[in-house]
Design a protein around this motif. Structure first.
Motif, PDB file in Angstrom:
ATOM      1  N   LYS A  29       0.821  -1.206   0.000  1.00  0.00           N
ATOM      2  CA  LYS A  29       0.000   0.000   0.000  1.00  0.00           C
ATOM      3  C   LYS A  29       0.861   1.264   0.000  1.00  0.00           C
ATOM      4  O   LYS A  29       0.559   2.250  -0.661  1.00  0.00           O
ATOM      5  N   LEU A  30       1.943   1.246   0.813  1.00  0.00           N
ATOM      6  CA  LEU A  30       2.839   2.414   0.852  1.00  0.00           C
ATOM      7  C   LEU A  30       3.480   2.661  -0.496  1.00  0.00           C
ATOM      8  O   LEU A  30       3.636   3.821  -0.928  1.00  0.00           O
ATOM      9  N   GLU A  31       3.862   1.544  -1.175  1.00  0.00           N
ATOM     10  CA  GLU A  31       4.488   1.703  -2.494  1.00  0.00           C
ATOM     11  C   GLU A  31       3.501   2.264  -3.500  1.00  0.00           C
ATOM     12  O   GLU A  31       3.850   3.076  -4.353  1.00  0.00           O
ATOM     13  N   GLU A  32       2.244   1.811  -3.367  1.00  0.00           N
ATOM     14  CA  GLU A  32       1.227   2.313  -4.292  1.00  0.00           C
ATOM     15  C   GLU A  32       0.991   3.809  -4.097  1.00  0.00           C
ATOM     16  O   GLU A  32       0.784   4.565  -5.040  1.00  0.00           O
ATOM     17  N   LEU A  33       0.961   4.222  -2.880  1.00  0.00           N
ATOM     18  CA  LEU A  33       0.726   5.644  -2.602  1.00  0.00           C
ATOM     19  C   LEU A  33       1.973   6.506  -2.758  1.00  0.00           C
ATOM     20  O   LEU A  33       1.910   7.726  -2.685  1.00  0.00           O
ATOM     21  N   GLN A  34       3.129   5.855  -2.944  1.00  0.00           N
ATOM     22  CA  GLN A  34       4.412   6.548  -3.094  1.00  0.00           C
ATOM     23  C   GLN A  34       4.705   7.467  -1.911  1.00  0.00           C
ATOM     24  O   GLN A  34       5.308   8.531  -2.044  1.00  0.00           O
ATOM     25  N   LEU A  35       4.242   7.007  -0.752  1.00  0.00           N
ATOM     26  CA  LEU A  35       4.505   7.818   0.432  1.00  0.00           C
ATOM     27  C   LEU A  35       5.971   7.821   0.815  1.00  0.00           C
ATOM     28  O   LEU A  35       6.448   8.748   1.459  1.00  0.00           O
ATOM     29  N   HIS A  36       6.662   6.751   0.433  1.00  0.00           N
ATOM     30  CA  HIS A  36       8.074   6.733   0.787  1.00  0.00           C
ATOM     31  C   HIS A  36       8.855   7.817   0.077  1.00  0.00           C
ATOM     32  O   HIS A  36       9.816   8.356   0.587  1.00  0.00           O
ATOM     33  N   HIS A  37       8.403   8.155  -1.162  1.00  0.00           N
ATOM     34  CA  HIS A  37       9.056   9.270  -1.862  1.00  0.00           C
ATOM     35  C   HIS A  37       8.796  10.599  -1.157  1.00  0.00           C
ATOM     36  O   HIS A  37       9.672  11.454  -1.047  1.00  0.00           O
ATOM     37  N   LEU A  38       7.559  10.745  -0.681  1.00  0.00           N
ATOM     38  CA  LEU A  38       7.214  11.987   0.020  1.00  0.00           C
ATOM     39  C   LEU A  38       8.008  12.125   1.316  1.00  0.00           C
ATOM     40  O   LEU A  38       8.513  13.197   1.643  1.00  0.00           O
ATOM     41  N   SER A  39       8.140  11.017   2.054  1.00  0.00           N
ATOM     42  CA  SER A  39       8.902  11.072   3.301  1.00  0.00           C
ATOM     43  C   SER A  39      10.357  11.419   3.044  1.00  0.00           C
ATOM     44  O   SER A  39      10.974  12.196   3.783  1.00  0.00           O
ATOM     45  N   ALA A  40      10.902  10.844   1.975  1.00  0.00           N
ATOM     46  CA  ALA A  40      12.291  11.145   1.631  1.00  0.00           C
ATOM     47  C   ALA A  40      12.461  12.617   1.312  1.00  0.00           C
ATOM     48  O   ALA A  40      13.451  13.250   1.680  1.00  0.00           O
ATOM     49  N   ALA A  41      11.491  13.207   0.597  1.00  0.00           N
ATOM     50  CA  ALA A  41      11.569  14.631   0.250  1.00  0.00           C
ATOM     51  C   ALA A  41      11.514  15.509   1.486  1.00  0.00           C
ATOM     52  O   ALA A  41      12.211  16.515   1.605  1.00  0.00           O
ATOM     53  N   VAL A  42      10.626  15.105   2.429  1.00  0.00           N
ATOM     54  CA  VAL A  42      10.514  15.877   3.667  1.00  0.00           C
ATOM     55  C   VAL A  42      11.802  15.821   4.459  1.00  0.00           C
ATOM     56  O   VAL A  42      12.284  16.822   4.992  1.00  0.00           O
ATOM     57  N   ARG A  43      12.377  14.612   4.560  1.00  0.00           N
ATOM     58  CA  ARG A  43      13.623  14.472   5.293  1.00  0.00           C
ATOM     59  C   ARG A  43      14.755  15.276   4.647  1.00  0.00           C
ATOM     60  O   ARG A  43      15.566  15.909   5.314  1.00  0.00           O
ATOM     61  N   GLU A  44      14.764  15.271   3.342  1.00  0.00           N
ATOM     62  CA  GLU A  44      15.807  16.015   2.617  1.00  0.00           C
ATOM     63  C   GLU A  44      15.656  17.522   2.825  1.00  0.00           C
ATOM     64  O   GLU A  44      16.627  18.238   3.026  1.00  0.00           O
ATOM     65  N   ALA A  45      14.412  17.986   2.797  1.00  0.00           N
ATOM     66  CA  ALA A  45      14.172  19.425   2.998  1.00  0.00           C
ATOM     67  C   ALA A  45      14.528  19.856   4.411  1.00  0.00           C
ATOM     68  O   ALA A  45      15.054  20.948   4.632  1.00  0.00           O
ATOM     69  N   ALA A  46      14.240  18.982   5.399  1.00  0.00           N
ATOM     70  CA  ALA A  46      14.555  19.320   6.781  1.00  0.00           C
ATOM     71  C   ALA A  46      16.048  19.340   7.035  1.00  0.00           C
ATOM     72  O   ALA A  46      16.557  20.140   7.819  1.00  0.00           O
ATOM     73  N   ALA A  47      16.760  18.443   6.374  1.00  0.00           N
ATOM     74  CA  ALA A  47      18.205  18.365   6.578  1.00  0.00           C
ATOM     75  C   ALA A  47      18.955  19.467   5.871  1.00  0.00           C
ATOM     76  O   ALA A  47      20.039  19.873   6.283  1.00  0.00           O
ATOM     77  N   LYS A  48      18.372  20.032   4.809  1.00  0.00           N
ATOM     78  CA  LYS A  48      19.055  21.065   4.036  1.00  0.00           C
ATOM     79  C   LYS A  48      19.026  22.391   4.783  1.00  0.00           C
ATOM     80  O   LYS A  48      17.961  22.845   5.187  1.00  0.00           O
ATOM     81  N   PRO A  49      20.161  23.035   5.025  1.00  0.00           N
ATOM     82  CA  PRO A  49      20.157  24.320   5.756  1.00  0.00           C
ATOM     83  C   PRO A  49      19.485  25.416   4.962  1.00  0.00           C
ATOM     84  O   PRO A  49      19.662  25.513   3.753  1.00  0.00           O
ATOM     85  N   SER A  50      18.676  26.240   5.660  1.00  0.00           N
ATOM     86  CA  SER A  50      17.993  27.344   4.977  1.00  0.00           C
ATOM     87  C   SER A  50      18.981  28.476   4.720  1.00  0.00           C
ATOM     88  O   SER A  50      19.880  28.723   5.515  1.00  0.00           O
ATOM     89  N   PRO A  51      18.830  29.124   3.588  1.00  0.00           N
ATOM     90  CA  PRO A  51      19.755  30.224   3.264  1.00  0.00           C
ATOM     91  C   PRO A  51      19.623  31.352   4.276  1.00  0.00           C
ATOM     92  O   PRO A  51      18.531  31.726   4.680  1.00  0.00           O
ATOM     93  N   ALA A  52      20.738  31.880   4.750  1.00  0.00           N
ATOM     94  CA  ALA A  52      20.732  32.969   5.737  1.00  0.00           C
ATOM     95  C   ALA A  52      20.203  34.246   5.126  1.00  0.00           C
ATOM     96  O   ALA A  52      20.490  34.559   3.982  1.00  0.00           O
TER      97      ALA A  52
END
Length: 235
Positions: A29-52
């Motif tokens: 079900k998770l693969e069908e909904l591609q939620l794992h891609h969304l979680s990866a994007a969220v994690r990547e955005a959180a880890a990336k430092p925001s421009p000062a």
């Protein structure tokens, strides 16, 4: 192995099999909904430092070169001086006032008992010579009359009987017929504004004695007997 043990093992295998099947179903079900891609994007955005954010460098304002902007409500009001400047100015005023008072005290002339008594005697003799045509009184001068406070209280019975019942201008005429205006305060029964100028102009000092003769309703003829005349009469 007993029957009970075999039954427990069978139940455990069945539970594990159901759990495995449920995990695989959830994964599909998770693969069908591609939620794992969304979680990866969220994690990547959180880890990336925001421009000062770029901060503008503060440029010190030159108060002399550029006036401060003020709201329209207060734009036309005068600028209020800084508190430090007000305190410094106040201190200078106090020092100047104190210094001038010290100077007055240093220049005071103190009459001796002999000088004071002599002036009073001469003033009383003059009052007798003037007669009773006009009301009069004799007033010896003290320091409060001629320095510092410059306030001249008048005899209470005389004020109640002859002087106005409300504040009014009283004219003082000296022996040269020069006139000065003073303010008579009814409640305090004395001369206030104008008396200081009269005392300074005529160089009155402690020990002098004056004769006030009421020649009009609000006008005194003033005769002055100097305390220094004591030494002149001794010669």
């Amino acid at each position: 192995m007993g029957t009970a043990q075999r039954k427990e093992m069978a139940d455990a295998v069945s539970y594990e099999e159901q759990r495995r099947r449920q995990v695989e179903a959830n994964k599909r079900k998770l693969e069908e909904l591609q939620l794992h891609h969304l979680s990866a994007a969220v994690r990547e955005a959180a880890a990336k430092p925001s421009p000062a954010k770029k901060r503008k460098a503060r440029v010190p304002r030159d108060a002399a070169a550029e006036p401060l902007r003020r709201s329209g409500r207060v734009a036309n009001l005068p600028e209020k001086p800084k508190y430090r400047e007000e305190v410094q100015d106040f201190g200078r005023k106090v020092r100047r006032t104190y210094g001038s008072r010290r100077k007055d005290l240093a220049n005071r002339v103190y009459a001796t008992d002999e000088e004071r008594s002599h002036a009073i005697t001469k003033a009383e003799e003059l009052a007798d010579e003037l007669g009773s045509s006009f009301p009069l009184f004799v007033k010896p001068m003290t320091q409060s009359h001629v320095t510092g406070g410059f306030w001249l209280g008048l005899p209470t019975p005389f004020c109640r009987k002859y002087l106005p019942k409300r504040d009014e201008t009283i004219t003082l005429e000296d022996e040269e017929d020069d006139e000065s205006e003073t303010l008579y305060l009814t409640r305090k029964m004395g001369l206030s504004a104008g008396w200081r100028g009269f005392a300074i102009e005529h160089k009155l000092v402690d020990g002098d004695c004056l004769v006030f003769q009421l020649i009009e309703r609000t006008k005194f003829k003033v005769y002055m007997i100097r305390a220094s005349s004591y030494h002149e009469d001794e010669e």
